[in-house]
Design an enzyme around this catalytic site. Structure first.
Site, short mmCIF file in Angstrom:
data_model
loop_
_atom_site.label_atom_id
_atom_site.label_comp_id
_atom_site.label_asym_id
_atom_site.label_seq_id
_atom_site.Cartn_x
_atom_site.Cartn_y
_atom_site.Cartn_z
N GLN A 1 0.83 -1.21 0.00
CA GLN A 1 0.00 0.00 0.00
C GLN A 1 0.86 1.25 0.00
O GLN A 1 2.09 1.20 0.17
CB GLN A 1 -0.94 -0.01 1.21
CG GLN A 1 -0.23 -0.20 2.54
CD GLN A 1 -1.20 -0.46 3.69
OE1 GLN A 1 -1.26 0.33 4.62
NE2 GLN A 1 -1.94 -1.57 3.61
N ARG B 1 -4.45 0.71 -1.85
CA ARG B 1 -3.95 -0.66 -1.89
C ARG B 1 -3.51 -0.99 -3.31
O ARG B 1 -4.27 -0.90 -4.27
CB ARG B 1 -5.07 -1.61 -1.44
CG ARG B 1 -4.63 -3.01 -1.07
CD ARG B 1 -5.80 -3.86 -0.57
NE ARG B 1 -6.36 -3.31 0.65
CZ ARG B 1 -7.61 -2.89 0.79
NH1 ARG B 1 -8.44 -2.93 -0.25
NH2 ARG B 1 -8.03 -2.42 1.93
N HIS C 1 0.34 5.81 0.87
CA HIS C 1 -0.51 6.90 1.33
C HIS C 1 -0.12 8.19 0.63
O HIS C 1 1.08 8.42 0.35
CB HIS C 1 -0.38 7.09 2.84
CG HIS C 1 -0.59 5.84 3.63
ND1 HIS C 1 -1.77 5.13 3.63
CD2 HIS C 1 0.26 5.15 4.45
CE1 HIS C 1 -1.64 4.07 4.42
NE2 HIS C 1 -0.43 4.06 4.91
N GLU D 1 3.48 8.11 8.54
CA GLU D 1 3.25 7.26 9.70
C GLU D 1 4.58 6.71 10.20
O GLU D 1 5.59 6.70 9.47
CB GLU D 1 2.30 6.10 9.35
CG GLU D 1 2.75 5.23 8.21
CD GLU D 1 1.66 4.26 7.75
OE1 GLU D 1 0.56 4.25 8.33
OE2 GLU D 1 1.92 3.51 6.81
#
Length: 274
Positions: A63, A160, A65, A82
């Site tokens: 994945q 994804r 972001h 993250e």
């Protein structure tokens, strides 16, 4: 009193577990596995950061972001950097970060469609005590057998690229567009603190500090919220009792007392430590 104990949201995931981590009740053996525990404020979409625990028994999807600009163009308040504090990892546990070699967007899309992307990623071994900051645009996948605390920008937005042949939805157009398919380069190691804190991350979107046990007073700038994450031990923050497996927010000045066995995280938005 500025400290607030946050509510938890348990999220069932096919890659989750039935044995979680001290401080968390295990799901029923015949129930769905729990993959995440979120700590939420009363207005869950408003704060800049979100704290989670993740419990994996299988690889998560490949994945990516988006950054702030791409997320806002898609109608979201912010992008998603993250970071992961590894609490436990099986001996062969890995996390994929970036690609082994630079790839074109066209090659990334083709590899995502035929599944070869899994083998083009750089799967790095991880162990308890490791720390990883994954910037928006980094193609990644958390492997099996890992327990982590995740600090992230507060947005539920994941594209994804590949999911090992499952029937879950892929987001190839959006995901390829925001991906940076190159080898992972970690952020520079922050300069040591002048006291007993360890600075795990210093920007670009948030700061994470790790503290040993002890009495502390923390003062945040006006309008800033901080997240206090006890990994081990127990104590009191401005009269609010806490223990490992919980999470508190605070604003302004906060006085914290801990048990001798405590291990603590502090997270707050920004690119510089207090």
């Amino acid at each position: 009193m500025t400290a607030t104990l946050l509510a938890t949201k348990r999220v069932e995931k096919p890659w989750g577990r039935h044995n979680l981590w001290p401080g968390f009740a295990d799901p029923a053996k015949d129930g769905d596995p729990v993959g995440e525990v979120w700590f939420q404020t009363p207005h869950a979409a408003e704060p800049e950061l979100l704290i989670k625990y993740l419990f994996t028994s299988e690889k998560l999807s490949v994945q990516v972001h988006p950054d702030d600009a791409a997320a806002r163009a898609a109608g979201y308040p912010r992008g998603k950097d993250e970071a992961w504090v590894i609490l436990a990892a099986e001996p062969d546990a890995t996390i994929a970060l970036g690609t082994k070699e630079p790839m074109s967007k066209e090659a990334l899309r083709a590899a995502s469609l035929d599944g070869s992307i899994e083998h083009l990623l750089d799967w790095k071994p991880v162990k308890a005590g490791d720390f990883v900051y994954s910037e928006a645009g980094t193609i990644h996948a958390i492997g099996a057998g890992i327990t982590v605390i995740e600090v992230q920008q507060n947005v539920d937005l994941t594209y994804r690229l590949y999911d090992y042949g499952s029937d879950r939805e892929l987001h190839l157009d959006a995901g390829v567009a925001v991906s940076d398919p190159v080898p992972f380069v970690p952020l520079p190691t922050p300069a040591p603190a002048s006291d007993d804190r360890t600075i795990l991350a210093e920007g670009p979107k948030f700061v994470i500090e790790r503290w040993p046990a002890g009495h502390r007073v923390v003062t945040l700038p006006e309008g800033m919220m901080g997240w206090f994450v006890p990994i081990a031990g127990e104590g009191v923050a401005d009269g609010v009792a806490w223990k490992a497996g919980e999470c508190l927010t605070f604003e302004g000045r906060c006085e914290i007392a801990t048990s001798p066995d405590s291990d603590l995280l502090l997270a707050y938005p920004g690119d510089k430590r207090l």
